[in-house]
Scaffold this motif. Structure first.
Motif, PDB file in Angstrom:
ATOM      1  N   THR A  86      41.175 -35.179 -44.376  1.00  0.00           N
ATOM      2  CA  THR A  86      40.693 -36.290 -43.557  1.00  0.00           C
ATOM      3  C   THR A  86      39.200 -36.457 -43.803  1.00  0.00           C
ATOM      4  N   THR A  87      38.631 -37.506 -43.241  1.00  0.00           N
ATOM      5  CA  THR A  87      37.198 -37.720 -43.392  1.00  0.00           C
ATOM      6  C   THR A  87      36.402 -36.734 -42.541  1.00  0.00           C
ATOM      7  N   ARG A  88      37.037 -36.174 -41.535  1.00  0.00           N
ATOM      8  CA  ARG A  88      36.359 -35.186 -40.687  1.00  0.00           C
ATOM      9  C   ARG A  88      36.559 -33.791 -41.263  1.00  0.00           C
ATOM     10  N   ARG A  89      35.505 -33.039 -41.347  1.00  0.00           N
ATOM     11  CA  ARG A  89      35.580 -31.697 -41.908  1.00  0.00           C
ATOM     12  C   ARG A  89      35.999 -30.670 -40.869  1.00  0.00           C
ATOM     13  N   GLN A  90      35.893 -31.002 -39.572  1.00  0.00           N
ATOM     14  CA  GLN A  90      36.191 -30.038 -38.507  1.00  0.00           C
ATOM     15  C   GLN A  90      37.680 -29.742 -38.351  1.00  0.00           C
ATOM     16  N   PHE A  91      38.532 -30.736 -38.666  1.00  0.00           N
ATOM     17  CA  PHE A  91      39.967 -30.493 -38.533  1.00  0.00           C
ATOM     18  C   PHE A  91      40.726 -31.292 -39.582  1.00  0.00           C
ATOM     19  N   ARG A  92      41.974 -30.892 -39.774  1.00  0.00           N
ATOM     20  CA  ARG A  92      42.889 -31.591 -40.675  1.00  0.00           C
ATOM     21  C   ARG A  92      44.242 -31.709 -39.997  1.00  0.00           C
ATOM     22  N   ASN A  93      44.898 -32.841 -40.203  1.00  0.00           N
ATOM     23  CA  ASN A  93      46.256 -33.013 -39.707  1.00  0.00           C
ATOM     24  C   ASN A  93      47.203 -32.187 -40.567  1.00  0.00           C
ATOM     25  N   LEU A  94      48.399 -31.956 -40.038  1.00  0.00           N
ATOM     26  CA  LEU A  94      49.420 -31.252 -40.801  1.00  0.00           C
ATOM     27  C   LEU A  94      50.485 -32.232 -41.255  1.00  0.00           C
ATOM     28  N   ALA A  95      51.116 -31.906 -42.349  1.00  0.00           N
ATOM     29  CA  ALA A  95      52.183 -32.736 -42.898  1.00  0.00           C
ATOM     30  C   ALA A  95      53.140 -31.829 -43.670  1.00  0.00           C
ATOM     31  N   LEU A  96      54.225 -32.411 -44.124  1.00  0.00           N
ATOM     32  CA  LEU A  96      55.147 -31.709 -45.002  1.00  0.00           C
ATOM     33  C   LEU A  96      54.925 -32.212 -46.421  1.00  0.00           C
ATOM     34  N   GLN A  97      54.877 -31.288 -47.361  1.00  0.00           N
ATOM     35  CA  GLN A  97      54.764 -31.677 -48.758  1.00  0.00           C
ATOM     36  C   GLN A  97      55.513 -30.668 -49.606  1.00  0.00           C
ATOM     37  N   GLU A  98      55.656 -30.970 -50.881  1.00  0.00           N
ATOM     38  CA  GLU A  98      56.351 -30.057 -51.770  1.00  0.00           C
ATOM     39  C   GLU A  98      55.721 -28.676 -51.677  1.00  0.00           C
ATOM     40  N   CYS A  99      56.565 -27.660 -51.633  1.00  0.00           N
ATOM     41  CA  CYS A  99      56.061 -26.298 -51.437  1.00  0.00           C
ATOM     42  C   CYS A  99      55.097 -25.859 -52.534  1.00  0.00           C
ATOM     43  N   ALA A 100      55.292 -26.334 -53.747  1.00  0.00           N
ATOM     44  CA  ALA A 100      54.386 -25.957 -54.836  1.00  0.00           C
ATOM     45  C   ALA A 100      52.950 -26.392 -54.555  1.00  0.00           C
ATOM     46  N   GLN A 101      52.775 -27.461 -53.759  1.00  0.00           N
ATOM     47  CA  GLN A 101      51.440 -27.989 -53.463  1.00  0.00           C
ATOM     48  C   GLN A 101      50.893 -27.509 -52.113  1.00  0.00           C
ATOM     49  N   ALA A 102      51.710 -26.841 -51.321  1.00  0.00           N
ATOM     50  CA  ALA A 102      51.316 -26.428 -49.963  1.00  0.00           C
ATOM     51  C   ALA A 102      50.444 -25.175 -49.983  1.00  0.00           C
ATOM     52  N   PRO A 103      49.585 -25.022 -48.969  1.00  0.00           N
ATOM     53  CA  PRO A 103      48.715 -23.835 -48.908  1.00  0.00           C
ATOM     54  C   PRO A 103      49.460 -22.601 -48.398  1.00  0.00           C
ATOM     55  N   ARG A 104      48.856 -21.459 -48.633  1.00  0.00           N
ATOM     56  CA  ARG A 104      49.350 -20.197 -48.066  1.00  0.00           C
ATOM     57  C   ARG A 104      48.842 -20.084 -46.632  1.00  0.00           C
ATOM     58  N   TRP A 105      49.630 -19.423 -45.785  1.00  0.00           N
ATOM     59  CA  TRP A 105      49.263 -19.214 -44.381  1.00  0.00           C
ATOM     60  C   TRP A 105      49.085 -17.732 -44.130  1.00  0.00           C
ATOM     61  N   GLU A 106      48.130 -17.408 -43.247  1.00  0.00           N
ATOM     62  CA  GLU A 106      47.827 -16.014 -42.934  1.00  0.00           C
ATOM     63  C   GLU A 106      47.719 -15.809 -41.436  1.00  0.00           C
ATOM     64  N   CYS A 107      48.055 -14.603 -41.017  1.00  0.00           N
ATOM     65  CA  CYS A 107      47.833 -14.205 -39.632  1.00  0.00           C
ATOM     66  C   CYS A 107      46.464 -13.546 -39.561  1.00  0.00           C
ATOM     67  N   GLU A 108      45.810 -13.730 -38.457  1.00  0.00           N
ATOM     68  CA  GLU A 108      44.454 -13.218 -38.288  1.00  0.00           C
ATOM     69  C   GLU A 108      44.461 -12.031 -37.337  1.00  0.00           C
ATOM     70  N   ASP A 109      44.120 -10.849 -37.844  1.00  0.00           N
ATOM     71  CA  ASP A 109      44.087  -9.649 -37.010  1.00  0.00           C
ATOM     72  C   ASP A 109      43.066  -9.763 -35.875  1.00  0.00           C
ATOM     73  N   GLU A 110      41.913 -10.382 -36.176  1.00  0.00           N
ATOM     74  CA  GLU A 110      40.855 -10.431 -35.156  1.00  0.00           C
ATOM     75  C   GLU A 110      41.111 -11.502 -34.096  1.00  0.00           C
ATOM     76  N   LEU A 111      42.094 -12.382 -34.317  1.00  0.00           N
ATOM     77  CA  LEU A 111      42.470 -13.414 -33.344  1.00  0.00           C
ATOM     78  C   LEU A 111      43.981 -13.321 -33.120  1.00  0.00           C
ATOM     79  N   PRO A 112      44.440 -12.413 -32.258  1.00  0.00           N
ATOM     80  CA  PRO A 112      45.880 -12.183 -32.080  1.00  0.00           C
ATOM     81  C   PRO A 112      46.650 -13.470 -31.775  1.00  0.00           C
TER      82      PRO A 112
END
Length: 172
Positions: A86-112
């Motif tokens: 998006t034009t805003r750097r603070q947040f991004r919307n979510l969408a569905l896209q081909e898995c080859a183009q999708a980002p990896r997701w991680e869990c954050e230990d310091e933010l349960p």
């Protein structure tokens, strides 16, 4: 006692129409811990709404590449949770896209309970009926895995308690 399968076959052989409800066995819902609402994929959009354990549009799976795939009835459709620039750097919307183009997701230990995009580092957040990612960590949202347990009862678990999980702190 007659099994359910035998009874259904008997009714079908007599010409009675039957409707079978098949419960998903290999997917889970992504539940907002505070609002008790779930992520759902509608067309290519990702929204937050009432949880329905039997809805294919809410069934997610971890991939080996740490992506979140929407479980679909059609195996030819391969859609994963992704961010939209998006034009805003603070947040991004979510969408569905081909898995080859999708980002990896991680869990954050310091933010349960938090779930984030690996690059750039942003965290999943409920924003009204939308799901977004934001760089803001001060007011992070907690997310859980919501699925059917061994006895068919709904259970809430850590979202990252599967083989697809990864931890930012430990890297495992």
């Amino acid at each position: 006692m007659v099994s359910i399968e035998a009874r259904v076959m008997e009714l079908l052989s007599r010409g009675f129409p039957c409707m079978l409800v098949l419960l998903p066995t290999d997917g889970f819902l992504i539940l907002h811990a505070g609002k008790e609402q779930c992520l759902l994929g509608k067309n290519l959009t990702v929204l937050v709404g009432p949880c329905k354990l039997t809805s294919p549009s809410q069934q997610w799976q971890w991939t080996e590449q740490r992506k979140l795939r929407l479980r679909q009835v059609d195996p030819k459709v391969d859609r994963c949770l992704a961010t939209v620039n998006t034009t805003r750097r603070q947040f991004r919307n979510l969408a569905l896209q081909e898995c080859a183009q999708a980002p990896r997701w991680e869990c954050e230990d310091e933010l349960p309970g938090s779930l984030g995009v690996a690059h750039p580092r942003m965290f999943l957040k409920k924003w009204g009926y939308l799901a977004v990612v934001t760089a803001e960590t001060k007011y992070h949202d907690s997310w859980l895995k919501y699925e059917l347990g061994e006895r068919g009862e709904p259970v809430k678990l850590s979202l990252c308690s599967t083989q697809g999980e990864t931890s930012r702190r430990t890297g495992q």
